[in-house]
Design a protein around this motif. Structure first.
Motif, short mmCIF file in Angstrom:
data_model
loop_
_atom_site.label_atom_id
_atom_site.label_comp_id
_atom_site.label_asym_id
_atom_site.label_seq_id
_atom_site.Cartn_x
_atom_site.Cartn_y
_atom_site.Cartn_z
N ALA A 254 -25.77 -66.84 40.66
CA ALA A 254 -25.15 -68.03 40.04
C ALA A 254 -23.95 -67.65 39.18
CB ALA A 254 -26.19 -68.79 39.22
N ASP A 255 -23.17 -66.70 39.65
CA ASP A 255 -21.93 -66.27 38.99
C ASP A 255 -22.11 -65.63 37.63
OD1 ASP A 255 -20.35 -66.98 41.12
OD2 ASP A 255 -20.01 -69.01 40.38
N GLY A 256 -23.31 -65.26 37.27
CA GLY A 256 -23.50 -64.55 36.01
C GLY A 256 -23.15 -63.09 36.17
N PRO A 257 -22.76 -62.43 35.10
CA PRO A 257 -22.42 -61.01 35.22
C PRO A 257 -23.66 -60.13 35.20
CG PRO A 257 -22.09 -61.72 32.97
CD PRO A 257 -22.51 -62.94 33.76
N SER A 258 -23.57 -59.00 35.84
CA SER A 258 -24.56 -57.94 35.69
C SER A 258 -23.79 -56.66 35.43
CB SER A 258 -25.46 -57.82 36.91
OG SER A 258 -24.73 -57.49 38.05
N TYR A 259 -24.39 -55.81 34.63
CA TYR A 259 -23.73 -54.60 34.17
C TYR A 259 -24.49 -53.39 34.68
CZ TYR A 259 -21.73 -58.12 31.17
OH TYR A 259 -21.11 -59.25 30.72
N GLU A 260 -23.81 -52.54 35.40
CA GLU A 260 -24.42 -51.34 35.98
C GLU A 260 -24.06 -50.13 35.14
OE1 GLU A 260 -23.93 -48.69 40.00
OE2 GLU A 260 -23.77 -50.88 40.19
#
Length: 131
Positions: free
Chosen positions: A118-124
Motif C-alpha cells: 500500500a505504498d508504505g516505505p520499508s527500510y532494509e
C-alpha cells in the motif's frame, strides 16, 4: 505395509524436528545494522550509502537508533515472530521510545522494518557489526 511405512515416516519426521527453547529470541539480531535500501510501493528500491542511519540492537532487549550518526531514539524493543520460512523470520517489532510497532523480517544478514504494501516505505538494513 503402506501404513507401516507412513507411520515410520511420520515418526521419524517428528523425531527430527527440534523445538526452539524460545523462538522469540533472535541472537542473530544483536549488533549494528546500517540502512542499505529504501523500498516503497511502485518505486524501485533506492540504495542508501553512508547515511549514518543505524540501529544498534542489544541482547538485553535495548536499542539505539542513529540518524546522521546522532542518537534519535533509544529504549526497549520486542519481537513477535509470526512465521518462519527457510532462513527468513517474519513478525512484528515494537519499540518503546517512541512507542510504535512495525512489520519486521530478518535473514542472517538483513533486516527489513516496515512494509512497502500500500505504498508504505520499508527500510532494509545490513549488518555492519556483531557487537
Amino acid at each position: 505395509m503402506k501404513k507401516t511405512l507412513l507411520l515410520i515416516a511420520i515418526f521419524s519426521t517428528l523425531a527430527s524436528c527440534k523445538k526452539e527453547k524460545n523462538p522469540q529470541i533472535t541472537p542473530g539480531l544483536f549488533g549494528k545494522w546500517e540502512l542499505a535500501y529504501v523500498h516503497g510501493g511502485w518505486h524501485p528500491a533506492t540504495a542508501v550509502t553512508n547515511s549514518g542511519n543505524v540501529y544498534q540492537f542489544n541482547s538485553d532487549s535495548t536499542y539505539v537508533k542513529y540518524l546522521d550518526n546522532k542518537v534519535t531514539a533509544s529504549g526497549k524493543f520486542s519481537i513477535k515472530i509470526n512465521q518462519v520460512q527457510d532462513t527468513i523470520k517474519f513478525g512484528l517489532i515494537t519499540f518503546t521510545n517512541p512507542t510504535y510497532s512495525d512489520a519486521w523480517a530478518q535473514t542472517p544478514h538483513t533486516i527489513i522494518i516496515g512494509s512497502s504494501a500500500a505504498d508504505g516505505p520499508s527500510y532494509e538494513y545490513h549488518k555492519v557489526s556483531y557487537k
